[in-house]
Each structure stands twice: as structure tokens, then as C-alpha cells.
Motif scaffolding. Structure first.
Motif, PDB file in Angstrom:
ATOM      1  N   ILE A   1      -1.309   9.040  -4.562  1.00 47.88           N
ATOM      2  CA  ILE A   1      -2.083   8.471  -2.975  1.00 47.88           C
ATOM      3  C   ILE A   1      -3.201   7.413  -3.301  1.00 47.88           C
ATOM      4  O   ILE A   1      -2.539   7.398  -1.598  1.00 47.88           O
ATOM      5  N   VAL A   2      -2.781   6.772  -3.911  1.00 46.04           N
ATOM      6  CA  VAL A   2      -3.660   4.890  -3.734  1.00 46.04           C
ATOM      7  C   VAL A   2      -2.410   3.951  -2.643  1.00 46.04           C
ATOM      8  O   VAL A   2      -2.400   3.570  -2.001  1.00 46.04           O
ATOM      9  N   PHE A   3      -0.946   5.444  -3.065  1.00 41.82           N
ATOM     10  CA  PHE A   3       0.074   4.130  -2.624  1.00 41.82           C
ATOM     11  C   PHE A   3       0.608   4.950  -1.562  1.00 41.82           C
ATOM     12  O   PHE A   3       1.158   3.466  -0.410  1.00 41.82           O
ATOM     13  N   ASN A   4       0.361   5.709  -1.231  1.00 38.59           N
ATOM     14  CA  ASN A   4       0.296   6.324   0.386  1.00 38.59           C
ATOM     15  C   ASN A   4      -0.488   5.984   1.230  1.00 38.59           C
ATOM     16  O   ASN A   4      -0.194   6.498   2.152  1.00 38.59           O
ATOM     17  N   VAL A   5      -1.856   6.404   0.701  1.00 39.98           N
ATOM     18  CA  VAL A   5      -2.893   6.231   1.593  1.00 39.98           C
ATOM     19  C   VAL A   5      -2.558   4.267   2.313  1.00 39.98           C
ATOM     20  O   VAL A   5      -3.026   4.394   3.631  1.00 39.98           O
ATOM     21  N   THR A   6      -2.459   3.882   1.486  1.00 41.06           N
ATOM     22  CA  THR A   6      -2.859   2.953   2.313  1.00 41.06           C
ATOM     23  C   THR A   6      -0.925   2.546   2.616  1.00 41.06           C
ATOM     24  O   THR A   6      -1.303   2.127   3.920  1.00 41.06           O
ATOM     25  N   ASN A   7      -0.361   2.692   2.317  1.00 38.16           N
ATOM     26  CA  ASN A   7       1.003   2.661   3.267  1.00 38.16           C
ATOM     27  C   ASN A   7       1.357   3.126   4.602  1.00 38.16           C
ATOM     28  O   ASN A   7       1.204   3.153   5.674  1.00 38.16           O
ATOM     29  N   TYR A   8       0.280   4.955   4.649  1.00 41.59           N
ATOM     30  CA  TYR A   8       0.424   5.275   5.608  1.00 41.59           C
ATOM     31  C   TYR A   8      -0.697   4.833   6.847  1.00 41.59           C
ATOM     32  O   TYR A   8      -0.489   4.551   8.235  1.00 41.59           O
TER      33      TYR A   8
ATOM     34  N   ALA B   1       1.069  15.680  -3.268  1.00 44.02           N
ATOM     35  CA  ALA B   1       0.081  14.311  -2.859  1.00 44.02           C
ATOM     36  C   ALA B   1       0.529  13.867  -1.313  1.00 44.02           C
ATOM     37  O   ALA B   1      -0.570  13.724  -0.863  1.00 44.02           O
ATOM     38  N   VAL B   2       1.568  13.143  -1.459  1.00 41.67           N
ATOM     39  CA  VAL B   2       1.266  12.950   0.057  1.00 41.67           C
ATOM     40  C   VAL B   2       1.234  13.589   1.181  1.00 41.67           C
ATOM     41  O   VAL B   2       0.747  13.148   1.873  1.00 41.67           O
ATOM     42  N   SER B   3       1.543  14.982   1.587  1.00 41.02           N
ATOM     43  CA  SER B   3       0.858  15.873   2.253  1.00 41.02           C
ATOM     44  C   SER B   3      -0.633  15.886   1.940  1.00 41.02           C
ATOM     45  O   SER B   3      -0.263  15.984   3.466  1.00 41.02           O
ATOM     46  N   VAL B   4      -0.754  16.097   1.401  1.00 39.45           N
ATOM     47  CA  VAL B   4      -2.556  16.329   1.930  1.00 39.45           C
ATOM     48  C   VAL B   4      -3.304  14.707   1.598  1.00 39.45           C
ATOM     49  O   VAL B   4      -3.996  15.096   2.499  1.00 39.45           O
ATOM     50  N   PHE B   5      -2.364  14.126   1.562  1.00 40.25           N
ATOM     51  CA  PHE B   5      -3.339  12.628   1.367  1.00 40.25           C
ATOM     52  C   PHE B   5      -2.835  11.722   1.807  1.00 40.25           C
ATOM     53  O   PHE B   5      -3.566  11.262   2.397  1.00 40.25           O
ATOM     54  N   GLY B   6      -1.477  11.260   1.548  1.00 44.16           N
ATOM     55  CA  GLY B   6      -1.231  10.371   2.495  1.00 44.16           C
ATOM     56  C   GLY B   6      -0.543  10.636   3.875  1.00 44.16           C
ATOM     57  O   GLY B   6      -0.661  10.101   4.898  1.00 44.16           O
ATOM     58  N   GLY B   7       0.384  12.086   4.448  1.00 43.19           N
ATOM     59  CA  GLY B   7       0.371  12.708   5.763  1.00 43.19           C
ATOM     60  C   GLY B   7      -0.427  12.626   7.291  1.00 43.19           C
ATOM     61  O   GLY B   7      -0.805  12.847   8.337  1.00 43.19           O
ATOM     62  N   THR B   8      -1.432  13.018   6.020  1.00 41.15           N
ATOM     63  CA  THR B   8      -2.599  13.050   6.724  1.00 41.15           C
ATOM     64  C   THR B   8      -3.475  11.692   7.048  1.00 41.15           C
ATOM     65  O   THR B   8      -4.853  12.265   7.508  1.00 41.15           O
ATOM     66  N   THR B   9      -3.474  11.110   6.780  1.00 38.53           N
ATOM     67  CA  THR B   9      -4.399   9.744   6.746  1.00 38.53           C
ATOM     68  C   THR B   9      -4.933   9.440   7.960  1.00 38.53           C
ATOM     69  O   THR B   9      -5.603   9.073   8.590  1.00 38.53           O
TER      70      THR B   9
ATOM     71  N   VAL C   1      -8.908   6.132  -6.692  1.00 35.53           N
ATOM     72  CA  VAL C   1      -8.317   7.224  -7.513  1.00 35.53           C
ATOM     73  C   VAL C   1      -7.550   6.580  -7.871  1.00 35.53           C
ATOM     74  O   VAL C   1      -6.901   6.963  -9.612  1.00 35.53           O
ATOM     75  N   GLY C   2      -6.949   5.881  -7.760  1.00 37.61           N
ATOM     76  CA  GLY C   2      -5.705   4.837  -8.555  1.00 37.61           C
ATOM     77  C   GLY C   2      -5.768   3.866  -9.385  1.00 37.61           C
ATOM     78  O   GLY C   2      -5.459   4.420 -10.271  1.00 37.61           O
ATOM     79  N   LEU C   3      -7.682   2.865 -10.156  1.00 33.79           N
ATOM     80  CA  LEU C   3      -7.721   2.836 -10.636  1.00 33.79           C
ATOM     81  C   LEU C   3      -7.863   3.804 -12.056  1.00 33.79           C
ATOM     82  O   LEU C   3      -7.096   3.866 -13.520  1.00 33.79           O
TER      83      LEU C   3
END
Length: 477
Positions: free
Chosen positions: A273-280, A406-414, A441-443
């Protein structure tokens, strides 16, 4: 003294073999594995870069003129591929734990290239009306389905080939491929827009197709490289010693979670989640934010070309930093670097977007660098950290399922969430708020992460790159 396994292998120094119970994979073979895996990331993120930088053009080409909420609809079409990613993970993950990593990764590579090429040959709205965005949606879903097995598989493949002491450095080249692909997509679009003109008649009629068509030859190169590779040593060892387990990987995912707890799955999900929200945020939200969103609320914007050039500069910097942090992770551990990234995100997200709001080249570049240097802490460490959470027999499947949900729910919808929040509140720093929540979340995930360090992957023998290193590891056991 060499083991009987080594003797049985005929002292073959050109392929995987064992020395005193330690798997030895020669550096040349490891380099081929990293290259073949990385080419998939290049192709995947080339497509994402092209779509992000052509978002305004895609809106004009595929949607009815004057469509209300065009940017949100185009962002939703981008996010649609993430709906299919969990299904791709559910299909390709267990399949790879059953038939092997190499065949599965070759299949995902082929599907991805065909889907991206397909976008390049689609009719436009002017030709076939509403069928055009529907066909675009189909191609995006196919891309998402193939990607569901691609990235988790590439991480697994490299992690299982890499020597324990260099896994962080070697796996970081997957993200080197990610950034290279995004840079390539950005560069191709920027050149086209500079030569043809931003949303010129030439770009809108045929120019926009060129970046998507390039994906097919890229995919064919990746397919060739992957077909030439042997199966990973870890999977080969599992297949010979525990074939039944490899055939039950889907059920084993749930059995393992029930037996040993859901901790690896939850930690993996939090890190993703923290990786991909930042990325996207950086790759899909920021391009539109700098050129359109700010202007809708009276803030200064950049031209599309200027925005693209600044992001290209940023990603060139990140290219240089990724392998350095990957090597550092082998020395000091991955956990401290991930922790640093999460803390930086909490502290720097708001200043980064305040700088980008200024509209000045210096301010925007400063904001981009703050976000980029935060993201690179995750880029450099996640490819070696996430595969270490799961055992060999269920690694590909568990990682593919967890990662893609995790990517679909949080990253791709960013991009959709952030665009919606800004439209709802009118607060231009809303992306920073979303990033800070992801950092929390990442922490939490880092708190429960066991340092993978240079230890063997769960369920696998220790791995070395030379017979001498193998004997050293064996002597220390």
C-alpha cells in the motif's frame, strides 16, 4: 569439501549446482535472469508512462466532445486495469507454483505486449462512437490481468535466482527497469508532442498510436529472453523434493495462513500500500495535477512539455539512486530503509505539494525530488523484501494474490480517489494527505516486518554466487 550434489552435477560451473548444501548460481546466469525479468517491468511501465502522459489526448480521442468529468473518466479507465489484477494474480500465481516460473512469466509478457499494441490499433470515438472507450476498457482489463502475474512473478524469479548476500542489489534492478520503462514512455510522448504539437491534428489522428505500437517489439524481445532461461533453482529443488506441495499452491496459501498466521500476508499488504500509493501518486496523479488540476482552481500550471521534462529529470536521478540503495540494503538491512521512506513521506508529502503549487520550475522540481527520494526507498527494497515473506511452495501465488489485491484497492485507485477528493473539497494538497495516511499504514507494517537481511529465502537452501562463497556459508552454519 564438495557435496554429492556437486559431484552429481559434474562440477558444472555454468549452471546451478550445490556445494555442501548451498545452491550456487553463477553470476552470468543471474544476470540473464535479472535482465529477462526486468524487461517485463520495462514494458509494463512503458505502457503506464505512455498512458499517463497521453491522458489528455486519450480523453479527446476516445470520449465524446465536451464530456463532463473527462479527466475523472480517463483516470477511471486507467484504474480499470487494476480491477483485473487480482484475477490475474489468482490465475497466474498458483499456476506458476504448479508449472514453474519461466513458462508463466513468458505468458504474461506476451499478453501484456498484445494488449498494449491493441490500444494502438483501436478505432476512435469519431469512427465508432461509444464502442471506442469500451474497446479501450477491454484492452486495459487484459493489461491488468497479465500484470497480475507479471510483477509478483518477476520479484519471485529474481529473488530465487539471486545469492543471499546480493539479493537486495540484484532485485533492485527490477525497479531500475520500472523507472526505465516509465522514462522511455515519457520520452517517446514528449518527443511526439514536441515534433507534432500538443494535441495537434497529426497527434490526434495518428501520432498517439505510435507509443502503443512500439510495445509489441519490446514484448517480443522480452519473450525471447525469458524462454531462454532455466527454471529457478529454488523451484527446481521444490519440484524434485515436494511435487505434491507445488501442485496444491492455491489451497496451500490459505492453509499456510491458517497454520502460521496471517502476519506475512498483512505485512505484505501494508508494504504494498505505501509503496504503490506513493508510486501512482507520482506517476499518474502528478502529471495531470501540474498541467490541469491546479489551473482549475486558479493556481499556476506548467505546460505539458515542461512538466514532462521535469519528470524525466527526476526519474533520471532516481535511476542512479535505486541500485545504490539496493546495495545498501544488503549491508544495513532492508527494514531501516523502508522505515526511513515512511517517515520521510509523513514529513515531506505536504511540503512537496506546496512547492508544486507554486508553478515555478524550481519549486515544482523541488517538490518532485522530495516525493521521488521518498519513493526510491521503497523502489530499492520491496523487490527483495516481499518475496522473503513467503515459502517457496506458495511464494509466487501468495505474493501475486496479496500484492495485486492491495494494489487494486489502494494503488490503482489513487488517481481516481485524489481527483475525487480535490473536486469534493477544493483542497489542492489533498494528495499529500492521502500519502501521509499511506505512510502510517507502512509504519505499522514495518513494525511487524522481520528483517530479511542476507538470510536464505523461507523454504530454500542458502544461495551463493561461487563455490568459494558456498563453502564459506556452509562452514558458518
Amino acid at each position: 569439501m564438495a557435496s554429492t550434489d556437486e559431484a552429481g552435477a559434474g562440477n558444472d560451473q555454468h549452471g546451478p549446482h550445490t556445494v555442501d548444501g548451498v545452491t550456487v548460481t553463477p553470476p552470468g546466469l543471474v544476470r540473464r535472469a535479472v535482465t529477462a525479468s526486468g524487461i517485463g517491468n520495462v514494458t509494463e511501465w512503458y505502457d503506464f508512462g505512455v498512458y499517463a502522459y497521453l491522458e489528455t489526448t486519450i480523453q479527446i480521442v476516445f470520449l465524446p466532445p465536451g464530456t463532463a468529468g473527462g479527466p475523472v473518466i480517463t483516470a477511471a479507465l486507467f484504474a480499470a486495469s487494476f480491477v483485473a489484477r487480482p484475477f490475474g494474480g489468482l490465475f497466474f500465481g498458483p499456476l506458476a507454483d504448479r508449472i514453474g516460473r519461466t513458462k508463466t512469466l513468458a505468458t504474461t509478457m506476451l499478453l501484456m505486449a498484445i494488449a498494449t499494441f491493441g490500444i494502438g490499433v483501436l478505432p476512435t470515438y469519431a469512427s465508432i462512437g461509444l464502442a471506442a472507450p469500451l474497446l479501450l476498457l477491454v484492452c486495459r482489463l487484459l493489461q491488468g490481468f497479465s500484470t497480475g502475474g507479471e510483477y509478483a512473478g518477476a520479484m519471485t524469479f529474481v529473488a530465487e535466482y539471486a545469492p543471499d548476500r546480493r539479493r537486495g542489489f540484484l532485485a533492485s534492478f527490477l525497479e531500475f527497469g520500472t523507472i526505465t520503462g516509465y522514462l522511455l514512455g515519457a520520452a517517446v510522448v514528449t518527443v511526439l508532442q514536441t515534433v507534432l504539437g500538443e494535441n495537434s491534428p497529426e497527434l490526434l489522428s495518428w501520432g498517439w498510436r505510435i507509443p502503443f505500437l512500439i510495445a509489441l517489439p519490446m514484448g517480443m524481445i522480452g519473450l525471447y529472453l525469458r524462454y531462454r532461461l532455466e527454471e529457478t533453482p529454488a523451484f527446481s529443488q521444490l519440484s524434485s523434493s515436494s511435487e505434491e506441495q507445488s501442485k496444491q499452491s492455491f489451497r496451500e496459501f490459505f492453509r499456510a495462513a491458517a497454520r502460521y498466521g496471517w502476519r506475512p500476508v498483512l505485512v505484505c499488504g501494508g508494504l504494498v500500500i505505501v509503496f504503490n500509493v506513493t508510486n501512482y501518486t507520482l506517476t499518474t496523479v502528478v502529471p495531470t495535477y501540474l498541467t490541469e488540476t491546479l489551473g482549475q482552481y486558479g493556481a499556476p500550471t506548467l505546460t505539458t512539455t515542461t512538466s514532462h521534462v521535469l519528470q524525466i529529470v527526476l526519474f533520471l536521478v532516481l535511476l542512479a539512486v535505486v541500485p545504490v540503495l539496493g546495495r545498501l540494503g544488503d549491508r544495513v538491512g532492508r527494514r531501516p530503509i523502508i522505515l526511513t521512506g515512511c517517515i520521510m513521506l509523513v514529513v515531506l508529502a505536504l511540503p512537496a505539494f506546496l512547492l508544486m503549487r507554486t508553478g515555478s520550475i524550481t519549486g515544482v522540481l523541488g517538490g518532485l525530488l522530495l516525493l521521488g527520494l521518498t519513493m526510491v526507498c521503497f523502489n530499492a527494497t520491496m523487490p527483495s523484501t516481499l518475496p522473503s515473506l513467503f515459502s517457496t511452495g506458495v511464494r509466487y501465488g501468495s505474493l501475486a494474490i496479496t500484492f495485486n489485491i492491495a494494489v487494486s484497492v489502494f494503488g490503482g485507485t489513487t488517481s481516481v480517489i485524489v481527483e475525487g477528493l480535490i473536486a469534493l473539497t477544493g483542497v489542492l494538497v489533498m494528495p499529500a494527505v492521502y500519502l501521509m495516511l499511506a505512510a502510517v499504514v507502512g509504519l505499522v507494517a514495518v513494525r511487524y516486518l522481520r528483517e530479511p537481511g542476507s538470510r536464505p529465502l523461507p523454504g530454500s537452501d542458502p544461495a551463493a554466487e561461487s563455490d568459494e562463497e558456498a563453502r564459506e556459508i556452509a562452514a558458518a552454519r
